[in-house]
Design an enzyme around this catalytic site. Structure first.
Site, PDB file in Angstrom:
ATOM      1  N   GLU A 162       0.883  -1.170   0.000  1.00 30.89           N
ATOM      2  CA  GLU A 162       0.000   0.000   0.000  1.00 30.89           C
ATOM      3  C   GLU A 162       0.914   1.210   0.000  1.00 30.89           C
ATOM      4  O   GLU A 162       1.599   1.483   0.996  1.00 30.89           O
ATOM      5  CB  GLU A 162      -0.880  -0.006   1.257  1.00 30.89           C
ATOM      6  CG  GLU A 162      -1.749   1.235   1.390  1.00 30.89           C
ATOM      7  CD  GLU A 162      -2.467   1.329   2.750  1.00 30.89           C
ATOM      8  OE1 GLU A 162      -2.275   0.438   3.605  1.00 30.89           O
ATOM      9  OE2 GLU A 162      -3.197   2.313   2.942  1.00 30.89           O
ATOM     10  N   ASP A 219      -5.205   9.730   9.267  1.00 31.10           N
ATOM     11  CA  ASP A 219      -3.977   9.078   9.714  1.00 31.10           C
ATOM     12  C   ASP A 219      -3.566   9.537  11.100  1.00 31.10           C
ATOM     13  O   ASP A 219      -3.804  10.680  11.486  1.00 31.10           O
ATOM     14  CB  ASP A 219      -2.838   9.395   8.734  1.00 31.10           C
ATOM     15  CG  ASP A 219      -2.981   8.592   7.453  1.00 31.10           C
ATOM     16  OD1 ASP A 219      -2.958   7.361   7.532  1.00 31.10           O
ATOM     17  OD2 ASP A 219      -3.135   9.216   6.375  1.00 31.10           O
TER      18      ASP A 219
END
Ligand SMILES: Cc1ncc(COP(=O)(O)O)c(C=O)c1O
Lengths: 410, 254
Positions: free
Chosen positions: B34, B45
């Site tokens: 990824e 995040d």
């Protein structure tokens, strides 16, 4: 009256969030729509507005200023006289009442200038909620007095050291907190932006400013036989502007003018003006609107002397109304805002917040072009007390620094 | 057999050494990569990845360079003789700025199999799913074990080949405890024939083993980024070896 829940405004708005935030946003949408139909919610809001916020806030006829300019008559909605010094408290009250309905016990918020943080901390103190306010490290430095007030109200001020260390980074951090805390926490966003239903909700809670202003100005212009030409408000995220303009959004007149931060000039990084070709359509922080982005879609740095306007995005409804032509946009630079602040202080005995002074600068400019039979209303969204350390440094540097040195030595 | 989808941020710690990170992940036995394209405001995040993205942007990352990076990593994968699909993870702003279809097409052209787009939900998709079909890309929808059933159904209706399921309520980077409710969500997707990629906060081989039978692959992100952070001052070979070792330590002995 405009529709209460729109989600999209033309091409802008929406709910572009990670799936984890869908649950609290869906819950909030339900609570908001339910509350709007509940008279007891409005009663409680009105009660707090009159006994705690200080509503209605006055409408001042700026007679001396108007005379000196020699053009249109300027009126000033003194919204900055609200408790904690700015319009931000209207939204904080509305949202904390929603938080109560949803059974939350903890509040988080982001703040730039600190005004929204102070307003949120104050209502949390009053209503008995635990409160954490995220604030960029740079804003903490330039708005120290507001940090002190928030802490005095019992809030925790959490410094944000990521990114540009200003308002947008504080929003990111608040969203991160919320993603893991929403079971017992409500996020009181401070402007008419973010994922739906926030832009609709914040407009509804701020529209009290517009409704009052309309009633006040109608009486004042009738008495003086004036023609209401324009409403002017500064635009950071856009909450004071959309609330002030709300009763007029579906009429053709008066002109509605939003004033963005022209900063030091139009080069990237030197301003925070997103309208009139400087912003690009993008999706940031959960909503689609016009943002200051580079060609790759990265958010650009912004600058304004006023922390509250120093933000790269504009609320989706204002952006849509700007594109559609109902709202006009103008810019005032840092120095024009400071000039306007001094002008109204000398002539009227009121000190605009630096944010609101951007609107004042445009009102002065516009008044010059109009005949004395016209009226302009500018929203003084905040009062300037909080900016003392910035304003004094800009306007009277030597003596101010001497004073600070003496204080520091004590 | 355990599979890991290993996450890295392109251009972290810089363009050249993020290639070393990718090579280390290939050496260490990743089944999927990824590759995150850094965005200035990565709201989904946690602190470790956010900081990495900021540093990556400071090195001068551009989206064009991101696709060159994907191309290089795809060639490293071919050289290794293994088959490791690449998914590009990024935020709506970058896709929207380039144009949805062009972004996806450029990714596929560079060698990506598909895309992971956390802030483009299925019902505000900006045409991403249709464009993906046109350019031959696979969208890996992102959801979370705490999502309402109706939200999960919305994704299942598309019968996605893959789904990325976050195991906790919060953002990445905080240690996750597995519970039966989480596992039930994973099994729903698995039983519908979707390849489940699950993660968020995976730091230990035990967690990987516990998930094994419920998922197609375990996603490891922050733990690997922290390894890169720890050797951000080191040279190419040192980083490559450290990342490979960290990944191997997460994979149960075979
Ligand atoms: C006094 C004042 N006016 C205006 C603003 C800008 O926000 P908005 O555009 O949402 O009214 C702020 C933000 O902090 C403020 O403190």
């Amino acid at each position: 009256m405009t529709k209460r829940y729109n989600d999209y405004f033309g091409d802008f708005g929406g709910r572009y969030v990670a799936e984890v935030l869908r649950a609290p946003l869906d819950e909030l949408e339900d609570a908001f729509l339910d509350a709007m139909d509940d008279p007891s919610f409005h009663d409680e809001f009105d009660e707090i507005a009159s006994t705690f916020v200080g509503r209605p806030t006055p409408m001042l006829y700026a007679k001396n200023s108007s005379k000196e300019i020699g053009g249109a008559q300027i009126f000033v909605k003194l919204e900055g006289l609200a408790n904690t010094g700015a319009h931000k408290i209207n939204n904080a009250v509305g949202q904390i009442l929603l938080a109560k309905r949803m059974g939350k016990r903890r509040i988080i918020a982001e703040t730039g200038a600190g005004q929204h943080g102070v307003a949120t901390a104050a209502v949390c103190a009053k209503m008995g909620f635990e409160c954490t306010v995220y604030m960029g490290e740079i804003d903490i430095t330039r708005q120290k007095p507001n940090v002190f007030w928030m802490e005095l109200f019992g809030a925790t001020v959490a410094p944000v050291g990521s990114g540009q260390k200003t308002l947008k980074d504080a929003v990111n951090e608040a969203l991160r907190d919320w993603a893991s805390s929403f079971a017992d926490t409500h996020y009181i966003i401070g402007s008419a932006l973010g994922p739906s239903p926030y832009p609709d909700m914040v407009r509804e809670f701020q529209s009290v400013v517009g409704r009052e202003a309309r009633a006040q100005i109608e009486e004042m212009i009738t008495a003086r036989d004036l023609n209401l030409e324009a409403l002017v408000a500064c635009v950071g995220g856009g909450s004071n502007a959309i609330g002030f303009f709300e009763p007029f959004l579906e009429t053709k007149a008066p002109r509605l003018i939003g004033v963005e931060a022209g900063g030091r000039g139009p080069e990237p990084g030197n301003h925070a003006a997103r309208m009139k070709g400087l912003g690009r359509t993008g999706i940031v922080q959960g909503y689609k609107s016009l943002f200051l982005l580079d060609p790759d879609g990265q958010v650009q740095d912004t600058h304004s002397v006023s922390a509250g306007l120093d933000y790269p995005g504009i609320g989706p409804q204002l952006a849509a109304l700007g594109v559609a032509g109902r709202i006009e946009f103008a810019r005032a630079t840092d120095s024009e805002a400071l000039d306007a602040l001094q002008f109204f202080a000398k002539n009227e005995g009121v000190v605009f917040a630096l944010e609101s002074a951007h609107g004042a600068a445009e009102a002065i400019r516009l008044a010059r072009e109009l005949p004395p039979t016209s009226a302009i209303v500018v929203n003084m969204s905040g009062r300037g007390d909080k900016d003392l350390f910035i304003t004094a440094k800009q306007l009277d540097k030597e003596r101010w620094q001497e004073f600070l040195a003496r204080e520091a030595a004590e | 057999m355990s599979r890991i989808m290993a996450h890295l941020v392109t251009h972290y710690p810089d363009a050249d050494r993020s290639r070393a990170v990718a090579q280390g992940l290939i050496d260490g036995g990743a089944s999927y990569l990824e590759i995150q394209f850094p965005f200035s405001d990565p709201t989904a995040d946690g602190p470790a990845i956010q900081k990495a993205c900021q540093d990556a942007l400071d090195t001068g990352f551009s989206v064009d360079e991101g696709f060159s990076f994907v191309r290089n990593v795809a060639s490293d994968i071919r050289e290794s003789g293994r088959e490791i699909p690449i998914f590009v993870m990024t935020y709506a702003s970058l896709i929207f700025a380039r144009g949805v279809e062009r972004f996806l097409a450029d990714g596929v052209d560079a060698g990506a199999t598909g895309f992971i787009l956390p802030d483009i939900p299925i019902d505000y998709d900006e045409g991403v799913w249709d464009a993906a079909t046109r350019v031959g890309a696979t969208i890996m929808p992102v959801t979370v074990t705490t999502a309402a059933r109706a939200r999960l159904d919305l994704i299942l209706e598309r019968s996605p080949k893959y789904a990325y399921i976050a195991l906790r309520r919060g953002i990445t980077g905080v240690k996750t405890q597995l519970d039966s409710k989480m596992l039930a969500v994973l099994d729903r997707f698995r039983d519908a024939g979707t390849r489940v990629m699950a993660g968020f906060g995976i730091t230990e081989a035990d967690q990987v083993r516990a998930l094994e039978q419920h998922v197609h692959a375990v996603v490891v992100g922050s733990a690997l980024v922290r390894t890169v952070t720890d050797c951000a001052a080191d040279d190419h070979e040192t980083i490559r070896a450290a990342v490979a070792a960290r990944l191997k330590a997460l994979l149960p002995e075979t």
